[in-house]
Design an enzyme around this catalytic site. Structure first.
Site, PDB file in Angstrom:
ATOM      1  N   GLN A  26       0.831  -1.225   0.000  1.00 42.61           N
ATOM      2  CA  GLN A  26       0.000   0.000   0.000  1.00 42.61           C
ATOM      3  C   GLN A  26       0.860   1.267   0.000  1.00 42.61           C
ATOM      4  O   GLN A  26       0.467   2.297   0.561  1.00 42.61           O
ATOM      5  CB  GLN A  26      -0.966   0.048   1.200  1.00 42.61           C
ATOM      6  N   SER A  27       2.028   1.211  -0.633  1.00 39.35           N
ATOM      7  CA  SER A  27       2.899   2.387  -0.653  1.00 39.35           C
ATOM      8  C   SER A  27       2.351   3.482  -1.572  1.00 39.35           C
ATOM      9  O   SER A  27       2.168   3.267  -2.770  1.00 39.35           O
ATOM     10  CB  SER A  27       4.292   1.958  -1.139  1.00 39.35           C
ATOM     11  N   ASN A  28       2.090   4.661  -0.977  1.00 33.71           N
ATOM     12  CA  ASN A  28       1.695   5.818  -1.791  1.00 33.71           C
ATOM     13  C   ASN A  28       2.855   6.230  -2.688  1.00 33.71           C
ATOM     14  O   ASN A  28       2.668   6.664  -3.815  1.00 33.71           O
ATOM     15  CB  ASN A  28       1.350   7.016  -0.900  1.00 33.71           C
TER      16      ASN A  28
END
Ligand SMILES: *Cc1c(COP(=O)(O)O)cnc(C)c1O
Length: 344
Positions: free
Chosen positions: A82-84
């Protein structure tokens, strides 16, 4: 400070707005000592370009430009599930006609799920070329170098961007942001008493510190840790700020220019807590602005907590940096709605 000597791409068409939050201010005051709290404003860096924009957009303007200047065809970077940062890097790569490859660190075994929605969905939709999942504690730099070597053996050229885009070049994005805000608050005739910003891989906080020192801005800048308490976070930010200052040639960063608070990110990076849920609900229900559970929800919880402890003078003007992060909100819907209880 003249940033024009650094190659830069532009992903946002205008300064992001600075807005007053009157309803949120009122709701916050009701829970502050004596019913008086600070006046809260927001810098809408959740409205930056690339989809959906956030603080990594500003770093990528300088990082992608450097990659292009070096003749790279692929951006290589790393992050948590879930890395922006990975998603915005991919978005920049697509826009520039480059490929992107990620190394994802599974701090919790089995936690990276391709079909998890949010950012993971966007990785696939925007066509990431390759994702390598590695166990928590892996040497991310080594894993990325390996990918760069693989590309080189195919006659291609990778450009490695460290986690969060937090190196000296990436930090220039937040020096540029400081200069943008300086024009805004001068035009608006508003003098802020404090600025609250998230502090993670430190490019945002450290870049702002360098921008404040370089432009002689004396407004207290308060970092809220999203994964570390001050004893561990402040040295990181200080190092980043000095690296940016060295690139700019502006001399030494005073250690006391780096200030952060902890206590709002526990039990763990990206794991929800009750203060985060309260902050996300409060801003959504008073102003219709959405925060995310991993970063800005906890950062706003820090602002709320400091206000309730009387850290800010009554009616002090406090500016909150909204750094984005919206996609992961959809992965935590039951939690932010209070359907799944969380601990403090
Ligand atoms: C990465 C991120 C941060 C933290 O910024 P750093 O530059 O890594 O310290 C804050 N908010 C959001 C939404 C982010 O994605």
């Amino acid at each position: 400070m003249d940033l024009a000597r650094f190659p830069r791409r532009h992903y946002t068409h205008a300064p992001t707005p600075i807005e007053k939050l009157p309803h949120f201010t009122k709701a916050l005051a009701a829970s502050c000592p004596g019913g008086v709290g600070p006046e809260i404003w927001i810098k809408r860096d959740d409205l930056l370009g690339l989809f959906p924009g956030g603080n990594k957009t500003r770093k990528l303007e300088f990082l992608a430009a450097d990659a292009l200047a070096q003749g790279a065809d692929t951006l290589i970077t790393c992050g948590a599930p879930q890395s922006n940062h990975c998603r915005i890097t991919l978005s920049a790569a697509v826009k520039e006609g480059l490929k992107a490859r990620f190394v994802i660190e599974e701090r919790v075994p089995g936690s990276y799920k391709k079909e998890a929605g949010g950012n993971n969905f966007m990785f696939e939709l925007m066509g990431v070329e390759q994702i390598t999942v590695v166990p928590g504690g892996s040497d991310m730099g080594a894993a990325m170098s390996k990918i760069a070597q693989e590309l080189a053996s195919m006659g291609r050229k990778g450009y490695i961007i460290p986690g969060g885009g937090s190196n000296a070049i990436g930090g220039l994005g937040y020096v540029a942001c400081v200069q943008e805000m300086q024009v805004q608050w001068t035009d608006m005739g508003v003098a802020f008493d404090a600025i609250v910003v998230g502090s993670g891989s430190s490019g945002t906080h450290g870049g702002m510190v360098a921008g404040f020192v370089g432009n002689n801005i004396k407004i207290p800048l308060i970092g809220v840790g999203v994964s570390r308490d001050p004893a561990d976070q402040e040295p990181l930010v200080f190092k980043e700020a000095q690296a940016v200052a060295d690139l700019l040639g502006i001399g030494k960063i005073p250690r006391e220019a780096v200030k952060s608070f902890g206590g709002y990110w526990q039990p763990k990076y990206s794991v929800p807590n009750a203060k985060m849920v309260e902050a996300v609900q409060m801003l959504a229900r008073t102003e219709g602005i959405l925060l995310d559970p991993v970063y800005t929800g906890k950062i706003m919880a820090g602002l709320i907590g400091l206000a309730r402890q009387g850290h800010f003078k009554p009616n002090a003007k406090v500016l909150f940096m909204h750094t984005g992060g919206l996609p992961s909100l959809h992965v935590y819907e039951d939690i932010v709605l209070g359907r799944t209880p969380v601990n403090d």
